[in-house]
Design a protein around this motif. Structure first.
Motif, PDB file in Angstrom:
ATOM      1  N   ILE A 246       0.845  -1.204   0.000  1.00  0.00           N
ATOM      2  CA  ILE A 246       0.000   0.000   0.000  1.00  0.00           C
ATOM      3  C   ILE A 246       0.878   1.250   0.000  1.00  0.00           C
ATOM      4  CG2 ILE A 246      -1.689   1.325   1.336  1.00  0.00           C
ATOM      5  CD1 ILE A 246      -2.715  -1.410   2.386  1.00  0.00           C
ATOM      6  N   ALA A 247       1.931   1.218   0.827  1.00  0.00           N
ATOM      7  CA  ALA A 247       2.815   2.383   0.926  1.00  0.00           C
ATOM      8  C   ALA A 247       3.452   2.708  -0.422  1.00  0.00           C
ATOM      9  CB  ALA A 247       3.892   2.131   1.977  1.00  0.00           C
ATOM     10  N   ALA A 248       3.730   1.658  -1.222  1.00  0.00           N
ATOM     11  CA  ALA A 248       4.386   1.885  -2.511  1.00  0.00           C
ATOM     12  C   ALA A 248       3.421   2.481  -3.538  1.00  0.00           C
ATOM     13  CB  ALA A 248       4.964   0.579  -3.035  1.00  0.00           C
ATOM     14  N   TYR A 249       2.148   2.095  -3.474  1.00  0.00           N
ATOM     15  CA  TYR A 249       1.224   2.502  -4.539  1.00  0.00           C
ATOM     16  C   TYR A 249       0.290   3.629  -4.149  1.00  0.00           C
ATOM     17  CZ  TYR A 249       3.144  -1.486  -6.844  1.00  0.00           C
ATOM     18  OH  TYR A 249       4.023  -2.353  -7.415  1.00  0.00           O
ATOM     19  N   ARG A 250       0.179   3.920  -2.848  1.00  0.00           N
ATOM     20  CA  ARG A 250      -0.645   5.048  -2.395  1.00  0.00           C
ATOM     21  C   ARG A 250       0.252   5.942  -1.556  1.00  0.00           C
ATOM     22  NH1 ARG A 250      -3.526   3.304  -5.479  1.00  0.00           N
ATOM     23  NH2 ARG A 250      -5.548   2.284  -5.377  1.00  0.00           N
TER      24      ARG A 250
END
Lengths: 246, 504
Positions: free
Chosen positions: B329-333
């Motif tokens: 999630i951290a990578a894509y949002r």
């Protein structure tokens, strides 16, 4: 048939594509050419659906490219980029068949198709078991082309496929590409910055500048009837390379 | 894909194995002790008496301070532990102004706790001087100090600041001329011996009283409160196993001050284990022969290895399960990602001891609390490395995967996670190594593991015992490092491990 209708796209306030309309007929090989930053690669990204236009629409055989239709339309297109875009963790073979596997093709169908493409791209069989880092630049582009053609797409999109290759390998691949385009008779959209390459591979040349089309025609028309001072300048700058200073 | 499945199943199998083997059974008597020698000896004696009666008894040693033991007893995490009446009246139940033993018993009964009679000695504050000083100045009582205002007083910082410590003592005896120096309790003995101070505060059963041959000054005005040693136990223990309670209560009135000093000295000065000292006492007093169980170093180390692995494996696996999706999630949002990384980083900055203590009221003492703390500490390296690995994938590769017509889920599985696997694995490795080191602190709250001998070793100043925990912990960290390097060969795709072999 591919249509761009009044397409506009800007990045951070800079206009990359400016109210551009263009139609490509099925079976045609079209070379997109122009100086760096003219928007030719952006046009390809719009066609593949990597980005979406701010205004206007991209239509493929009557279907407008949207977030929901993109997945289906992409599978009818093959896409080759400058350094191949091969997945480094997969062998050449695994790269080529990745989508066929995802779609559940049986093994023998995959193998048959792979063999046809290998012959077409003139790669030696042992190359297929190597990883991308173990391949030369030319081999990587051939594998990338195999991957793009695996699902037998109607449209092949190539973004400077030979841009990173040295002249000898480049000439070799130009010949092969031409033969492949002729053999397959697909709709091909090819981006290059090299007029000679565009003339050699394309039935039709679209010359772009600052997000607009400057001239749309064949090589002869560009030479003999340049539509603007820019076209004349562009042709002259490229022409010098072949004939030397006059 | 299959190889990931194999790894996941393997880890899961290990977990079940350790979880069933490592966690405590319910039909047993759990005795706790505080983090000092006397408490451990008393608990060990209770363990011996309980076992001699045929009970299954475990000793959760050196759990920490008063508050931790008391809470654990109330929560039922332990059934019995040694305490002092003065501590109950002046600290634990200070708000209730208890005046006598009857009120104390009643106050405990309201909480489902019972108290034994005194075990025979009181461990309270006292003032001590060297015999030479006492003889020369003819000092035998605290009130004698008034006549000698030039004596240098050196008191532990706790004694200096406690309401019932120095300020109250000064007022009770009228000692205004003295200005004491504050110093560490262990250093005080040395300072006294080398003559840099003359009077120190001691506990009446300190081993050093015997080893330095100190003279205790008589508290002639009965100023110091009585700190009778007792056992506290849960009322429901008496209902469950009255036989065991009766066996342990045989200790009432059996240990006098010299006996306790001797036992403390045997541990602190003669380097004998509390278990051995307790066993010798039980044999002498009750004629029971205690055969030490699991005494060899190998058996002890093996037992602690299991405990340590349980802590590490469960917490690390849980962290992987939670941190991997968070990292994705951290990578894509990016916006949510900053929040996730921020929270996880803040958790990392909480001192481990503080985190453990914060969680005791919620989760009690023991392995579960330590596992939760270790889980929290393992999140950051995995989340960060997963996010970094995924963000590091170049746009051409990302575009190629999209253009092929892979769905976002299949792109993640087939392309992005395998390509990020070296970074993710490195994150898990870092987490594992931090985890193994931090797990030694679990011993502070009774989670066992390699921290136990380290803790005991520090308390007893016993270097060999510290090594007994520190060396296996270091070896386990090295083994983890090696194991992850091997796992890398198996899990990181070969194409990512090859060096570019062709140039053109």
């Amino acid at each position: 048939m591919i249509r761009f209708d009044g397409v506009t796209k800007s990045y951070n306030g800079i206009l990359a594509i400016n109210d551009l309309s263009l139609a490509l007929n099925a079976g045609q090989t079209v070379a997109l050419i122009g100086p760096s930053g003219c928007g030719k690669s952006t046009l390809l990204s719009l066609l593949v659906g990597l980005i979406s236009p701010d205004r206007g629409a991209v239509t493929i055989d009557g279907t407008t490219l949207t977030a929901s239709s993109a997945l289906r339309l992409r599978r009818r297109m093959g896409y080759v980029i400058q350094d191949g875009g091969l997945f480094p963790h997969l062998t050449a073979r695994e790269n080529v068949v990745i989508m066929a596997r995802e779609l559940g093709w049986p093994a023998d169908r995959r193998r048959d198709r792979l063999e046809v493409l290998r012959a077409l791209t003139r790669l030696s069989p042992d190359t297929l078991d190597r990883y991308p880092v173990e391949l030369s630049g030319g081999q990587r582009q051939r594998v990338s082309l195999m991957r793009a053609l695996m699902l037998d797409p109607d449209i092949v999109v190539l973004d400077e496929p030979l841009g990173a290759l040295d002249p000898m390998i480049r000439a070799d691949l130009q010949d092969d590409l031409k033969a492949i385009f002729l053999a397959l008779r697909r709709t091909v959209l090819l981006v290059t910055h090299d007029l000679a390459e565009a003339a050699f591979l394309g039935d039709r040349i679209v010359l772009m500048n600052r997000g607009r089309i400057e001239q749309d025609g064949d090589f002869q028309e560009l030479l003999e009837r340049p539509a603007s001072a820019f076209v004349e300048q562009f042709v002259k700058a490229q022409d010098r390379r072949f004939v030397g200073p006059r | 894909m299959r190889r990931y499945l194999v790894c996941v199943l393997g880890v899961a199998a290990c977990l079940v194995l350790f979880a069933t083997g490592g966690l405590a059974a319910n039909d047993e008597l759990r005795i706790g002790s505080k983090k000092f020698t006397e408490s451990v000896i008393l608990a060990d004696i209770a363990v011996d008496l309980g076992r001699a009666e045929g009970g299954r008894v475990v000793h959760r040693q050196e759990l920490g301070g008063t508050r931790i033991l008391w809470d654990a007893l109330l929560a039922g995490t332990i059934d019995l532990y040694p305490e002092y009446t003065g501590t109950l009246i002046n600290e634990i139940l200070a708000g209730e102004a208890i005046a006598n033993e009857a009120e104390l018993t009643a106050a405990l009964a309201r909480r489902g706790i019972r108290m034994s009679r005194s075990l025979g000695f009181s461990d309270t504050y006292a003032l001590a001087v060297l015999p030479g000083t006492a003889d020369r100045l003819k000092i035998a009582r605290i009130s004698d100090l008034v006549a000698h205002p030039t004596l240098r007083l050196g008191f532990s910082n706790e004694f200096l600041n406690r309401a019932d410590g120095w300020p109250a003592l000064r007022d009770a005896y009228g000692l205004p001329a003295h200005t004491p120096t504050g110093l560490d309790h262990d250093l005080a003995y040395r300072a006294l011996a080398d003559g840099s101070i003359d009077v120190i505060d001691v506990y009446t059963t300190d081993a050093e009283i015997a080893s330095y041959g100190l003279r205790i000054l008589d508290d002639d005005r009965r100023h110091f409160p009585v700190y009778d040693a007792v056992f506290l136990y849960r009322a429901d223990l008496f209902e469950r196993r009255p036989d065991l309670v009766r066996a342990i209560l045989r200790l009432e009135g059996r240990i006098d001050v010299p006996a306790m000093i001797a036992m403390n000295a045997a541990v602190r000065n003669d380097r004998r284990s509390e278990t051995a000292v307790a066993a010798a006492f039980v044999e002498r007093q009750f004629g029971l022969l205690i055969t030490g169980e699991g005494d060899s170093v190998a058996v002890r180390v093996w037992q602690r290895t299991l405990e340590h692995l349980t802590l590490t494996l469960i917490s690390l696996s849980a962290a992987i399960v939670v941190a991997l999706p968070l990292g994705i999630i951290a990578a894509y949002r990016p916006r949510v990602g900053r929040l996730i990384l921020g929270v996880v980083s803040v958790i990392q900055t909480i001192p481990s001891l503080a985190l453990l203590v914060f969680m005791i009221p919620v989760l009690g003492i023991g392995a579960p609390t330590a596992i939760v703390a270790l889980f929290l500490y393992s999140l950051l390296p995995i989340v960060r490395n997963t996010a970094t690995g995924l963000s590091g994938i170049t746009p051409p590769i990302r575009d190629a995967a999209i253009a092929l017509g892979l769905t976002s889920w299949r792109r993640l599985i087939r392309v992005e996670l395998p390509m990020a696997s070296p970074s993710i694995l490195a994150g898990i490795k870092t987490a594992a190594i931090i985890n193994i080191g931090t797990a030694t602190l679990g011993a502070l709250i009774g989670a066992g593991g390699y921290g136990q001998p380290i803790l005991t070793g520090i308390r007893l100043d016993n270097f060999a015992l510290i090594l007994e925990g520190a060396v296996p912990a270091a070896l386990m960290a090295l083994a983890a490092e090696g194991l992850f390097d091997l796992a890398g060969l198996y899990m990181i795709p070969r194409g990512l491990r090859l060096k570019r072999s062709i140039r053109d």
